[in-house]
Scaffold this active site. Structure first.
Site, PDB file in Angstrom:
ATOM      1  N   ASP A   1      -8.232   2.501   4.957  1.00 31.96           N
ATOM      2  CA  ASP A   1      -8.130   1.143   5.518  1.00 31.96           C
ATOM      3  C   ASP A   1      -9.405   0.325   5.368  1.00 31.96           C
ATOM      4  OD1 ASP A   1      -5.555   1.853   6.317  1.00 31.96           O
ATOM      5  OD2 ASP A   1      -6.300   2.693   8.199  1.00 31.96           O
TER       6      ASP A   1
ATOM      7  N   ALA B   1       0.282   4.993   2.713  1.00 30.81           N
ATOM      8  CA  ALA B   1      -0.637   3.874   2.500  1.00 30.81           C
ATOM      9  C   ALA B   1      -0.126   2.622   3.183  1.00 30.81           C
ATOM     10  CB  ALA B   1      -0.777   3.589   1.010  1.00 30.81           C
TER      11      ALA B   1
ATOM     12  N   HIS C   1      -1.567  -1.066   2.448  1.00 27.16           N
ATOM     13  CA  HIS C   1      -2.579  -1.893   1.789  1.00 27.16           C
ATOM     14  C   HIS C   1      -2.234  -3.364   2.029  1.00 27.16           C
ATOM     15  CE1 HIS C   1      -3.811   1.507  -1.202  1.00 27.16           C
ATOM     16  NE2 HIS C   1      -3.917   1.849   0.066  1.00 27.16           N
TER      17      HIS C   1
ATOM     18  N   THR D   1       1.506   2.549  10.626  1.00 30.18           N
ATOM     19  CA  THR D   1       2.053   3.105  11.865  1.00 30.18           C
ATOM     20  C   THR D   1       1.749   2.257  13.098  1.00 30.18           C
ATOM     21  OG1 THR D   1       0.050   4.405  12.202  1.00 30.18           O
ATOM     22  CG2 THR D   1       1.835   5.485  11.013  1.00 30.18           C
TER      23      THR D   1
ATOM     24  N   GLY E   1     -13.406 -12.067   4.676  1.00 34.50           N
ATOM     25  CA  GLY E   1     -12.120 -12.498   5.221  1.00 34.50           C
ATOM     26  C   GLY E   1     -11.014 -11.801   4.450  1.00 34.50           C
TER      27      GLY E   1
HETATM   28  P1  GDP Z   1      -6.449  -0.642   2.805  1.00 36.99           P
HETATM   29  O1  GDP Z   1      -5.469   0.374   3.276  1.00 36.99           O
HETATM   30  O2  GDP Z   1      -7.746  -0.030   2.366  1.00 36.99           O
HETATM   31  O3  GDP Z   1      -5.892  -1.585   1.787  1.00 36.99           O
HETATM   32  O4  GDP Z   1      -6.815  -1.539   4.088  1.00 36.99           O
HETATM   33  P2  GDP Z   1      -5.784  -2.082   5.216  1.00 36.99           P
HETATM   34  O5  GDP Z   1      -4.984  -3.169   4.636  1.00 36.99           O
HETATM   35  O6  GDP Z   1      -5.062  -0.948   5.856  1.00 36.99           O
HETATM   36  O7  GDP Z   1      -6.787  -2.593   6.301  1.00 36.99           O
HETATM   37  C1  GDP Z   1      -7.707  -3.612   6.041  1.00 36.99           C
HETATM   38  C2  GDP Z   1      -7.428  -4.789   7.016  1.00 36.99           C
HETATM   39  O8  GDP Z   1      -8.521  -5.681   7.019  1.00 36.99           O
HETATM   40  C3  GDP Z   1      -6.234  -5.635   6.596  1.00 36.99           C
HETATM   41  O9  GDP Z   1      -5.672  -6.178   7.758  1.00 36.99           O
HETATM   42  C4  GDP Z   1      -6.869  -6.732   5.752  1.00 36.99           C
HETATM   43  O10 GDP Z   1      -6.120  -7.928   5.717  1.00 36.99           O
HETATM   44  C5  GDP Z   1      -8.155  -6.950   6.491  1.00 36.99           C
HETATM   45  N1  GDP Z   1      -9.304  -7.354   5.660  1.00 36.99           N
HETATM   46  C6  GDP Z   1      -9.646  -6.946   4.419  1.00 36.99           C
HETATM   47  N2  GDP Z   1     -10.842  -7.461   4.062  1.00 36.99           N
HETATM   48  C7  GDP Z   1     -11.247  -8.208   5.112  1.00 36.99           C
HETATM   49  C8  GDP Z   1     -12.434  -8.949   5.392  1.00 36.99           C
HETATM   50  O11 GDP Z   1     -13.368  -9.025   4.600  1.00 36.99           O
HETATM   51  N3  GDP Z   1     -12.508  -9.554   6.621  1.00 36.99           N
HETATM   52  C9  GDP Z   1     -11.502  -9.476   7.540  1.00 36.99           C
HETATM   53  N4  GDP Z   1     -11.673 -10.085   8.709  1.00 36.99           N
HETATM   54  N5  GDP Z   1     -10.389  -8.773   7.313  1.00 36.99           N
HETATM   55  C10 GDP Z   1     -10.279  -8.144   6.130  1.00 36.99           C
HETATM   56  P1  IMO Z   2      -4.516   3.670   3.309  1.00 37.55           P
HETATM   57  O1  IMO Z   2      -4.176   3.893   1.873  1.00 37.55           O
HETATM   58  C1  IMO Z   2      -5.670   5.550   7.063  1.00 37.55           C
HETATM   59  C2  IMO Z   2      -4.365   9.680   7.587  1.00 37.55           C
HETATM   60  C3  IMO Z   2      -3.455  10.024   8.753  1.00 37.55           C
HETATM   61  C4  IMO Z   2      -3.895  11.451   9.016  1.00 37.55           C
HETATM   62  C5  IMO Z   2      -4.127  12.006   7.622  1.00 37.55           C
HETATM   63  C6  IMO Z   2      -2.966  12.760   7.032  1.00 37.55           C
HETATM   64  O2  IMO Z   2      -3.846   2.492   3.925  1.00 37.55           O
HETATM   65  O3  IMO Z   2      -6.002   3.701   3.517  1.00 37.55           O
HETATM   66  P2  IMO Z   2      -0.664  11.965   5.942  1.00 37.55           P
HETATM   67  O4  IMO Z   2       0.429  11.098   6.488  1.00 37.55           O
HETATM   68  O5  IMO Z   2      -1.315  11.451   4.703  1.00 37.55           O
HETATM   69  O6  IMO Z   2      -0.256  13.412   5.816  1.00 37.55           O
HETATM   70  O7  IMO Z   2      -1.779  11.961   7.113  1.00 37.55           O
HETATM   71  O8  IMO Z   2      -4.434  10.875   6.811  1.00 37.55           O
HETATM   72  N1  IMO Z   2      -3.863   8.612   6.688  1.00 37.55           N
HETATM   73  C7  IMO Z   2      -4.392   7.383   6.647  1.00 37.55           C
HETATM   74  N2  IMO Z   2      -5.351   6.808   7.381  1.00 37.55           N
HETATM   75  N3  IMO Z   2      -5.117   4.857   6.036  1.00 37.55           N
HETATM   76  C8  IMO Z   2      -4.196   5.449   5.234  1.00 37.55           C
HETATM   77  O9  IMO Z   2      -3.804   4.914   4.080  1.00 37.55           O
HETATM   78  C9  IMO Z   2      -3.733   6.743   5.564  1.00 37.55           C
HETATM   79  N4  IMO Z   2      -2.841   7.595   5.007  1.00 37.55           N
HETATM   80  C10 IMO Z   2      -2.936   8.730   5.710  1.00 37.55           C
HETATM   81  O10 IMO Z   2      -3.708   9.174   9.851  1.00 37.55           O
HETATM   82  O11 IMO Z   2      -5.131  11.467   9.680  1.00 37.55           O
HETATM   83 MG    MG Z   3      -4.409   0.862   4.978  1.00 42.49          MG
END
Ligand code: GDP
Ligand code: IMO
Ligand code: MG
Length: 425
Positions: free
Chosen positions: A13, A39, A41, A298, A413
């Site tokens: 994340d 994931a 994203h 989740t 952002g």
């Molecule tokens: P990923 O799984 O690595 O793609 O990341 P996630 O989407 O799960 O979590 C990143 C969160 O931060 C999302 O809600 C994005 O919209 C937000 N986000 C990403 N880059 C930035 C940033 O530079 N600033 C802020 N405020 N939010 C961001």
């Molecule tokens: P993105 O791609 C954050 C974590 C779960 C748990 C462990 C194993 O958005 O970064 P799994 O369901 O893969 O067997 O769970 O990995 N986990 C994540 N945590 N971001 C994710 O995906 C995750 N995908 C799995 O919380 O600790």
């Molecule tokens: Mg994520």
């Protein structure tokens, strides 16, 4: 020949989706190389806001082909749901393909994931069937996406797979699965996906040999890598860049750039050691609320804490980062003081600067240095490095120094445009 891997540098994340969406504008092919719909994203662009689970974050670039690669595990209903949401926003998804070698997450994998998590020693998985699906892959009883297109082969593979799943379901006192019923489900999936399931190599190899721009999108992050993460609190695949060529179908020397996505602080979901986790104190609450730190898949509140450069240094080495992107710098706007973890203290007082194995990692105490913060909104409104207040530049420069990798971009952002070049040394 430019092949760029974009991978998570912490516990997931970090903002991989937003970085891939921004970089994809220059890409010809974007490949998700591992993981499944665990994931989440997040992408925010002119089409809207999307939580992508399986579809590569390059789908919004009309000139880029997208591939769910061989290293992935695919739950078809999740893919259908996601495609419907993207198409409803007017995005053309005809360029999305799925490797015929990618594994299928079956409904019983999800059921088993939940059953495994219901015992005393829950790992905090996303319950998306990831562990059971990769287990079946390793045990060589997994089903692959290409099997959906070959009825006889599918029937014999499914019979074997279901036989085993039923043994496990019986252990949990669950109703057995009927092969015929499952076969019909698979046939329906196959009909819907027949134009997308391909042998990926002709496409990937041609792109590589013609020097096309290829981006390999990782899921999760190195601290949850099956081999190098905080085992057993890990996922069941390898999110490190080393695996990217395997999962995508490229030779090992193909990688020309490895970009680590680093959140300006630490978050994690699920169990296991995270040394800088602040629990429920004011710092954690502030980061969680301002950063919107709730799981994209989740909805679980994420564990939050200070940036940890010991794990970043470890992860930078394992991945061979050539560059890093710092995301969510704006979330630190207005905090009077910031901390960076630069070492760990073991229970006996010994200082270490490396990531030890999990039972020891659980006991380490982080050692911090303090840095002054900067005014509210200062990073959020910055459009370039030179717009950042000196305190923010100093914080980033210190991170670059401790991690030993140049900062390529800084994100302030969630929107595609809210990202600019880092300091060039
Ligand atoms: P990923 O799984 O690595 O793609 O990341 P996630 O989407 O799960 O979590 C990143 C969160 O931060 C999302 O809600 C994005 O919209 C937000 N986000 C990403 N880059 C930035 C940033 O530079 N600033 C802020 N405020 N939010 C961001
Ligand atoms: P993105 O791609 C954050 C974590 C779960 C748990 C462990 C194993 O958005 O970064 P799994 O369901 O893969 O067997 O769970 O990995 N986990 C994540 N945590 N971001 C994710 O995906 C995750 N995908 C799995 O919380 O600790
Ligand atoms: Mg994520």
């Amino acid at each position: 020949m430019p092949v760029t891997a974009v991978v998570g540098a912490q516990w997931g994340d970090e903002g991989k989706g937003r970085v891939v969406d921004a970089l994809a504008e220059k890409m010809d092919l974007v490949i998700r190389f591992q993981g499944g719909d665990n994931a989440g994203h997040t992408v925010v662009n002119h089409y809207g806001t999307f939580k992508l689970h399986l579809v590569p974050s390059g789908i919004f670039t009309s000139t880029a082909q997208c591939l769910i690669g061989t290293g992935c595990v695919v739950y078809p209903p999740a893919l259908f749901e996601e495609l419907a949401a993207i198409e409803a926003a007017g995005v053309d998804t005809s360029r999305l393909y799925v490797s015929d070698r990618a594994q299928i997450v079956m409904p019983y994998h999800r059921q088993l994931d939940s059953l495994h998590e219901s015992g005393g020693a829950a790992l905090g998985t996303t319950k998306r069937g990831i562990g059971p699906a990769y287990s079946d892959k390793s045990a060589r009883r997994g089903l692959r996406m290409g099997d959906l297109l070959r009825p006889d082969w599918l029937q014999s593979r499914l019979t074997k797979a279901v036989e085993h799943a039923n043994i496990e379901l019986k252990y949990y006192d669950q109703k057995p699965i009927d092969v015929q019923e499952m076969l019909e489900v698979c046939q329906a999936w196959g009909e819907k996906l027949q134009d997308r399931i391909i042998n990926p190599l002709p496409m990937v190899r041609q792109a590589y040999e013609q020097n096309a721009n290829i981006l390999l999108e990782g899921q999760l992050a190195a601290m949850r890598d099956l081999d190098w993460g905080t085992y057993p609190y890990v996922t069941s695949s390898n999110p490190t860049a080393t695996f990217a060529p395997v999962g995508a179908g490229l030779p090992p020397q193909a990688l020309t750039q490895v970009i680590g996505v680093v959140k300006a602080y630490t978050t994690a979901v699920g169990a296991g050691p995270v040394p800088t986790d602040q629990g429920d104190n004011d710092t954690a609450e502030r980061l969680r609320e301002k950063g919107g730190e709730y799981g994209a898949t989740t909805g679980r509140p994420r564990r939050c804490g200070w940036l940890d450069t010991v794990n970043l240094n470890y992860v930078a080495y394992l991945n061979g980062f050539t560059d890093i992107v710092i995301t969510k710098l704006d979330v630190l706007d207005g905090m009077p003081e910031l901390k960076i973890c630069t070492g760990y203290r073991l229970a006996d007082g010994t200082l270490i600067d490396y990531v030890p194995d999990t039972p020891i990692y659980e006991t380490v105490e982080p050692i911090y240095e303090s840095w002054p913060g900067w005014p509210d909104n200062a990073a959020r409104t910055a459009k370039s490095w030179s717009d950042l207040p000196a305190a923010a530049q100093n914080y980033l420069t210190r991170i670059q120094e401790l991690v030993g990798v140049p900062i390529k971009f800084v994100s302030v952002g969630p929107e595609r445009e809210a990202m600019f070049e880092g300091k060039i040394n």
